[in-house]
Design an enzyme around this catalytic site. Sequence first.
Site, mmCIF file in Angstrom:
data_model
loop_
_atom_site.group_PDB
_atom_site.id
_atom_site.type_symbol
_atom_site.label_atom_id
_atom_site.label_comp_id
_atom_site.label_asym_id
_atom_site.label_seq_id
_atom_site.Cartn_x
_atom_site.Cartn_y
_atom_site.Cartn_z
ATOM 1 N N THR A 1 0.430 -1.188 -0.007
ATOM 2 C CA THR A 1 0.905 0.153 0.012
ATOM 3 C C THR A 1 1.000 0.984 -0.055
ATOM 4 O O THR A 1 0.280 2.202 -0.192
ATOM 5 C CB THR A 1 -1.351 0.073 1.671
ATOM 6 O OG1 THR A 1 -1.869 -1.048 0.959
ATOM 7 C CG2 THR A 1 -1.592 1.020 1.593
ATOM 8 N N THR B 1 1.535 -4.197 4.402
ATOM 9 C CA THR B 1 1.540 -4.051 5.595
ATOM 10 C C THR B 1 0.672 -5.798 5.368
ATOM 11 O O THR B 1 1.251 -6.293 7.219
ATOM 12 C CB THR B 1 0.647 -3.510 6.547
ATOM 13 O OG1 THR B 1 -1.120 -3.922 5.797
ATOM 14 C CG2 THR B 1 0.737 -1.802 6.072
ATOM 15 N N ASP B 2 0.473 -6.387 5.323
ATOM 16 C CA ASP B 2 -0.424 -7.685 5.096
ATOM 17 C C ASP B 2 0.300 -8.941 5.486
ATOM 18 O O ASP B 2 -0.008 -10.007 6.571
ATOM 19 C CB ASP B 2 -1.418 -8.267 3.855
ATOM 20 C CG ASP B 2 -2.330 -6.748 4.055
ATOM 21 O OD1 ASP B 2 -3.122 -6.592 4.899
ATOM 22 O OD2 ASP B 2 -3.327 -7.244 2.752
ATOM 23 N N SER C 1 1.337 -7.143 -0.861
ATOM 24 C CA SER C 1 2.168 -8.653 -0.253
ATOM 25 C C SER C 1 1.588 -9.878 0.206
ATOM 26 O O SER C 1 1.331 -10.985 0.092
ATOM 27 C CB SER C 1 2.531 -8.199 1.136
ATOM 28 O OG SER C 1 1.887 -7.505 2.102
HETATM 29 C C1 SIN Z 1 0.073 -5.890 1.079
HETATM 30 O O1 SIN Z 1 -0.265 -6.035 1.983
HETATM 31 O O2 SIN Z 1 0.866 -5.025 -0.344
HETATM 32 C C2 SIN Z 1 -1.418 -4.427 0.997
HETATM 33 C C3 SIN Z 1 -2.038 -3.666 1.743
HETATM 34 C C4 SIN Z 1 -0.643 -2.662 2.831
HETATM 35 O O3 SIN Z 1 0.308 -2.404 2.470
HETATM 36 O O4 SIN Z 1 -1.746 -2.325 3.566
#
Ligand code: SIN
Length: 332
Positions: free
Chosen positions: A20, A99-100, A66
């Site tokens: 993100t 974050t995932d 991710s």
């Molecule tokens: C991801 O994990 O690539 C998408 C979600 C995020 O980064 O918050």
Amino acid sequence: MVDFIPPAARRVVVLGTGGTIAGRAASSGDNIGYTAGEVPVADLLGGIAAPEGITLAAEQVAQLDSKDMGFDVGLQLAQRCAALLSEADVAGVVITHGTDTIEETAYFLHAVLAPAKPVVLTCAMRPASSLSPDGPQNVRDAMAVAATAGAGGVTVVCAGTIHGAPDVQKVHTYRADAFASGDAGPVGYVEEGAVRRLRDWPRSGAPFALDAAEIAAMGWPRVEVVMSHAGASGALIDLLVQERASGAAAPVRGLVLAATGNGTVHHALEAAALRAQQAGIEVLRATRCASGRILPRPDDRLRDAGALTPVKARIALMLELLAVKKKAQGAA
Ligand code: SIN
């Protein structure tokens, strides 16, 4: 002899993997309908002042959401980090990540690199195109950690908080401060570019020698996570055991049971897990609880993963199986 590196010659290298933080939406008010992994990492650094005496460099290692992260990217990151950290003028490495699954990549790097210098993963909950993106401040804070004298180990920096790789977990779906470190608590905070540390930097055991060609030849050991819950059955595990017995190409080699509470497992699932263990599949119980660790009992028939979450226990078991396979091949 200790190398003297004048402060002006110190580098922090930022490796981009997407997420993100590199996401773009059609409208600046949209913080959920974006595409992750669009903005090049070099662009993410635009307008962010480097810590004093630090030169920045950016490298794009991957560009993905991710949720689609795999260990081949993890391996690339591990190898790139190891090479960079061995250069005397590199103070530390920052990795921008979604974050995932950031906690999985962080734990993987913690387990395989055991770095003395800092490897700092960072992320964002709002895309780069947002009216108020959180990425730039997170990157700045991550750089501050990477440039801090004496910093080390693998950490995740988000919303001004430094989390250790073994402890960090994503705990919120939407808020900018989306991570927690459970019982261990954060390693510290970043305040106006300064690190306020609460406890030791995370350290792991010896680095794990990962050879890309060797892994390509052996393949990553397949480890599945199966959840125990009210009304669970052993059907999924029995299918995996059958598939393995049928000579499938990449048979399951390990199972992590996402167990309830202090590592308890539904009796039907436990019976299937014991059958799997009997068939030669390694089984590990990891708690579904967000905090705490499994306290072993003398009558346990399935190993436990201590304080590791199911996804981190999966990585630990994959590395354990890989080490066993390497040893067996070395002995052959
Ligand atoms: C991801 O994990 O690539 C998408 C979600 C995020 O980064 O918050």
